[in-house]
Scaffold this motif. Structure first.
Motif, PDB file in Angstrom:
ATOM      1  N   TYR A  47      69.106 -55.249  42.175  1.00  0.00           N
ATOM      2  CA  TYR A  47      69.194 -55.093  43.627  1.00  0.00           C
ATOM      3  C   TYR A  47      70.263 -56.244  44.127  1.00  0.00           C
ATOM      4  O   TYR A  47      70.336 -57.075  43.795  1.00  0.00           O
ATOM      5  N   ASN A  48      71.009 -55.543  45.032  1.00  0.00           N
ATOM      6  CA  ASN A  48      72.038 -56.537  45.873  1.00  0.00           C
ATOM      7  C   ASN A  48      71.535 -56.622  47.132  1.00  0.00           C
ATOM      8  O   ASN A  48      71.412 -55.739  48.073  1.00  0.00           O
ATOM      9  N   LEU A  49      71.006 -57.924  47.694  1.00  0.00           N
ATOM     10  CA  LEU A  49      70.289 -58.216  48.734  1.00  0.00           C
ATOM     11  C   LEU A  49      71.284 -58.865  49.881  1.00  0.00           C
ATOM     12  O   LEU A  49      70.676 -59.183  50.794  1.00  0.00           O
ATOM     13  N   THR A  55      62.152 -62.238  48.655  1.00  0.00           N
ATOM     14  CA  THR A  55      62.267 -61.140  47.434  1.00  0.00           C
ATOM     15  C   THR A  55      60.860 -60.544  47.602  1.00  0.00           C
ATOM     16  O   THR A  55      59.866 -61.226  48.222  1.00  0.00           O
ATOM     17  N   ILE A  56      60.510 -59.860  46.566  1.00  0.00           N
ATOM     18  CA  ILE A  56      59.291 -59.218  46.218  1.00  0.00           C
ATOM     19  C   ILE A  56      58.843 -59.641  44.831  1.00  0.00           C
ATOM     20  O   ILE A  56      59.668 -59.590  43.929  1.00  0.00           O
ATOM     21  N   ASP A  57      57.807 -60.164  44.783  1.00  0.00           N
ATOM     22  CA  ASP A  57      57.333 -60.576  43.320  1.00  0.00           C
ATOM     23  C   ASP A  57      57.238 -59.460  42.437  1.00  0.00           C
ATOM     24  O   ASP A  57      56.355 -58.348  42.840  1.00  0.00           O
ATOM     25  N   SER A  58      57.426 -59.468  41.260  1.00  0.00           N
ATOM     26  CA  SER A  58      57.233 -58.552  40.385  1.00  0.00           C
ATOM     27  C   SER A  58      55.807 -58.696  39.569  1.00  0.00           C
ATOM     28  O   SER A  58      55.008 -57.444  39.741  1.00  0.00           O
ATOM     29  N   LEU A  59      55.546 -59.675  39.091  1.00  0.00           N
ATOM     30  CA  LEU A  59      54.545 -60.040  38.427  1.00  0.00           C
ATOM     31  C   LEU A  59      53.867 -59.144  37.216  1.00  0.00           C
ATOM     32  O   LEU A  59      52.758 -58.879  37.018  1.00  0.00           O
ATOM     33  N   ASP A  60      55.054 -58.356  36.764  1.00  0.00           N
ATOM     34  CA  ASP A  60      54.799 -57.340  35.724  1.00  0.00           C
ATOM     35  C   ASP A  60      55.625 -57.810  34.560  1.00  0.00           C
ATOM     36  O   ASP A  60      56.758 -57.871  34.388  1.00  0.00           O
ATOM     37  N   LEU A  64      61.545 -56.551  34.653  1.00  0.00           N
ATOM     38  CA  LEU A  64      62.352 -57.820  34.960  1.00  0.00           C
ATOM     39  C   LEU A  64      63.237 -57.312  36.088  1.00  0.00           C
ATOM     40  O   LEU A  64      63.928 -56.189  36.103  1.00  0.00           O
ATOM     41  N   LEU A  65      63.032 -58.143  36.960  1.00  0.00           N
ATOM     42  CA  LEU A  65      63.717 -57.800  38.436  1.00  0.00           C
ATOM     43  C   LEU A  65      65.073 -58.761  38.494  1.00  0.00           C
ATOM     44  O   LEU A  65      65.001 -59.895  38.336  1.00  0.00           O
ATOM     45  N   ILE A  66      66.223 -58.049  38.530  1.00  0.00           N
ATOM     46  CA  ILE A  66      67.463 -58.982  38.806  1.00  0.00           C
ATOM     47  C   ILE A  66      68.061 -58.780  40.214  1.00  0.00           C
ATOM     48  O   ILE A  66      68.141 -57.543  40.613  1.00  0.00           O
ATOM     49  N   TYR A  67      68.095 -59.971  41.009  1.00  0.00           N
ATOM     50  CA  TYR A  67      68.569 -59.855  42.349  1.00  0.00           C
ATOM     51  C   TYR A  67      69.895 -60.298  42.332  1.00  0.00           C
ATOM     52  O   TYR A  67      70.154 -61.374  42.173  1.00  0.00           O
ATOM     53  N   ILE A  68      71.000 -59.775  42.770  1.00  0.00           N
ATOM     54  CA  ILE A  68      72.178 -60.278  43.340  1.00  0.00           C
ATOM     55  C   ILE A  68      72.302 -60.881  44.712  1.00  0.00           C
ATOM     56  O   ILE A  68      71.837 -60.252  45.471  1.00  0.00           O
ATOM     57  N   ASN A  69      73.143 -62.132  44.595  1.00  0.00           N
ATOM     58  CA  ASN A  69      73.381 -62.533  46.126  1.00  0.00           C
ATOM     59  C   ASN A  69      72.058 -62.864  46.981  1.00  0.00           C
ATOM     60  O   ASN A  69      72.065 -62.832  48.034  1.00  0.00           O
ATOM     61  N   GLU A 126      61.606 -62.913  37.520  1.00  0.00           N
ATOM     62  CA  GLU A 126      62.721 -62.488  38.185  1.00  0.00           C
ATOM     63  C   GLU A 126      63.992 -63.362  38.058  1.00  0.00           C
ATOM     64  O   GLU A 126      63.833 -64.584  37.945  1.00  0.00           O
ATOM     65  N   LEU A 127      65.232 -62.796  37.911  1.00  0.00           N
ATOM     66  CA  LEU A 127      66.305 -63.619  37.741  1.00  0.00           C
ATOM     67  C   LEU A 127      67.227 -63.348  38.895  1.00  0.00           C
ATOM     68  O   LEU A 127      67.314 -62.230  39.318  1.00  0.00           O
ATOM     69  N   TYR A 128      67.521 -64.554  39.566  1.00  0.00           N
ATOM     70  CA  TYR A 128      68.294 -64.479  40.588  1.00  0.00           C
ATOM     71  C   TYR A 128      69.776 -65.010  40.676  1.00  0.00           C
ATOM     72  O   TYR A 128      69.926 -66.043  39.822  1.00  0.00           O
ATOM     73  N   VAL A 129      70.748 -63.986  40.797  1.00  0.00           N
ATOM     74  CA  VAL A 129      72.029 -64.567  40.817  1.00  0.00           C
ATOM     75  C   VAL A 129      72.350 -64.789  42.079  1.00  0.00           C
ATOM     76  O   VAL A 129      72.542 -64.102  43.058  1.00  0.00           O
TER      77      VAL A 129
END
Length: 460
Positions: A47-49, A55-60, A64-69, A126-129
């Motif tokens: 997602y591009n935020l 953010t929203i927790d994945s807990l799964d 894998l959740l990747i957040y850009i920006n 979660e991975l935050y860019v």
């Protein structure tokens, strides 16, 4: 490995325009599949935020959740550097970044200068860019994203393989505990399912027992009926034959005919005794019995105008159908029919024909029949009747070809068996009635119809 990758817009599309976004949507999933060789999950969502600091927790573990920006929760203010960053020795024109989070256990991915450009938070999976690598040029963004994926593989995914390896782990007891927990959970699930299955099987067995009991009961009842029927069949047939003999010997019966399941009783001329103390000449009747259908119908040779038609054979009988208004007698007829009491049915039919209720709207029409004195002579004529006495049977020389009953002259009518066609020399086709014979008015009404081509009565 084939990971399902969802490149979503969320706040904004990746890249500067739609063309960039289409390029990235096709390129990034391939990079993820190629670089994350030790990822054992099933899905990656990206997602591009646009600098949103939430953010929203994945807990799964499987996603894998990747957040850009954007940054992890509790991130501080943005950080700005004076010079562009370098990644793998190549300079990129980025100086503004989101500040790193304070989440415990995070794993940082840095530029050559040690600037944190992305961070992984295991607690959220979660991975935050921390910037938008696709803001300037899609191709340079692809290179930076590829670098981040390789670092993620080395710093996050690869150590997990050692952590889960029996040969390389530093904590075999923890590894065993995790395996045991999974095994225990699976066994508990299986046990719970087995308990439910036992309950279901017990219920099924109880239902089957009841079904078997019902089936056995039905079987025994059927066997008893078979034995009873076998024992009674000969007795029933003997009784029916006796009933036929009794009907044929009855003083008011002229003949008895049996065809399949239909019994036809031909009576001698009968009187109709009305409740006003008078009697009327009803004529000869044909009583048709179908015991299996509890059906009884009446037809006669002395038809008069009455409640239903102008050719009713009796005040209480519809001349078109032969059906009678039997009242409470219907129930008795149904019971006698089910018991195959043929003689009793015949007696009820004769008794019905010999009575008329003048208080009934239909029965009051009995006055349309000829009144008869005690010696059998006509003393008053009904509407449209002709004078004759009971002993005039020898004057009735015309016979119905359908019911074989005899009538006075002029009381039978010509009918035809079929409509035929003929063609003249010019090819014109015409119709004509063929196979002429004579029937009474009752049979004509029941078995024949007017044909529109020849305007004659033709057999149904």
């Amino acid at each position: 490995m084939n990971i399902t990758v969802d490149v979503s817009t969320y706040r904004a599309k990746l890249g500067k325009n739609d063309s960039d976004f289409e390029l990235l949507r096709s390129s990034l999933p391939q990079i993820i599949n190629n670089e994350l060789i030790d990822f054992f999950g099933q899905k990656v969502e990206m997602y591009n935020l646009c600098h949103d600091k939430f953010t929203i927790d994945s807990l799964d573990e499987q996603k894998l959740l990747i957040y850009i920006n954007t940054a992890a929760k509790c991130a501080g203010n943005d950080v700005k550097f004076d010079t562009p960053i370098h990644i793998n020795g190549k300079e990129y024109p980025f100086t503004n970044f989101m500040s790193q989070s304070f989440t415990e256990g995070k794993i940082a991915i840095m530029s050559d200068e040690g600037i944190i450009i992305a961070e992984f938070v295991p607690a959220y999976n979660e991975l935050y860019v921390l910037f938008d690598p696709f803001a300037n040029d899609a191709q340079e963004g692809i290179a930076i994203f590829t670098y981040i994926m390789r670092e993620f593989q080395v710093k996050v995914l690869k150590p997990k393989t050692f952590e889960n390896s029996w040969l390389h782990t530093q904590n075999k007891s923890a590894l065993t505990a995790r395996f045991s927990d999974v095994l225990k959970k699976k066994k508990e699930e299986n046990l719970h399912q087995d308990i439910k299955n036992v309950e279901r099987y017990e219920n099924d067995i109880q239902n089957y027992k009841q079904t078997i009991k019902n089936t056995i009961d039905a079987l025994n009842q059927t066997r008893r009926r078979i034995v009873a029927e076998q024992n009674n069949t000969s007795d029933v047939l003997e009784k029916i034959i006796k009933d036929f003999d009794l009907i044929a010997a009855h003083k008011k019966v002229k003949d008895l005919q049996i065809k399949n399941n239909e019994i036809t009783i031909y009576t001698k001329p009968l009187y109709i005794y009305a409740d006003n103390g008078k009697r009327y000449y009803g004529g000869s009747y044909r009583i048709v019995l179908k015991p299996e259908e509890a059906d009884i119908r009446f037809f006669g040779d002395n038809q008069r105008h009455s409640c239903w038609t102008d050719h009713d054979p009796h005040p209480h009988v519809n001349g078109s159908s032969g059906r009678a208004c039997l009242g409470n007698t219907e129930t008795t007829i149904a019971e006698l029919s089910s018991q195959m009491q043929i003689y009793a049915l015949a007696l009820i039919g004769i008794d019905f024909l010999e009575a008329a209720n003048t208080k009934d709207p239909a029965g009051e029409n009995v006055r349309n029949w000829d009144e008869v004195d005690v010696e059998g002579n006509i003393i008053q004529y009904g509407n449209g009747s002709e004078s004759y006495e009971e002993d005039e049977e020898d004057e009735r020389t015309e016979y119905c070809d359908c019911c074989d009953d005899y009538f006075r002259e002029g009381e039978t009518h010509p009918v035809y068996g079929r409509v035929a066609t003929e063609t003249d020399d010019e090819g014109n086709e015409s119709y004509y009635a063929d196979d002429e014979h004579w029937v009474c008015e009752t049979c004509r009404a029941e078995y024949y119809h007017i044909d529109e081509h020849v305007h004659e009565y033709i057999h149904n």
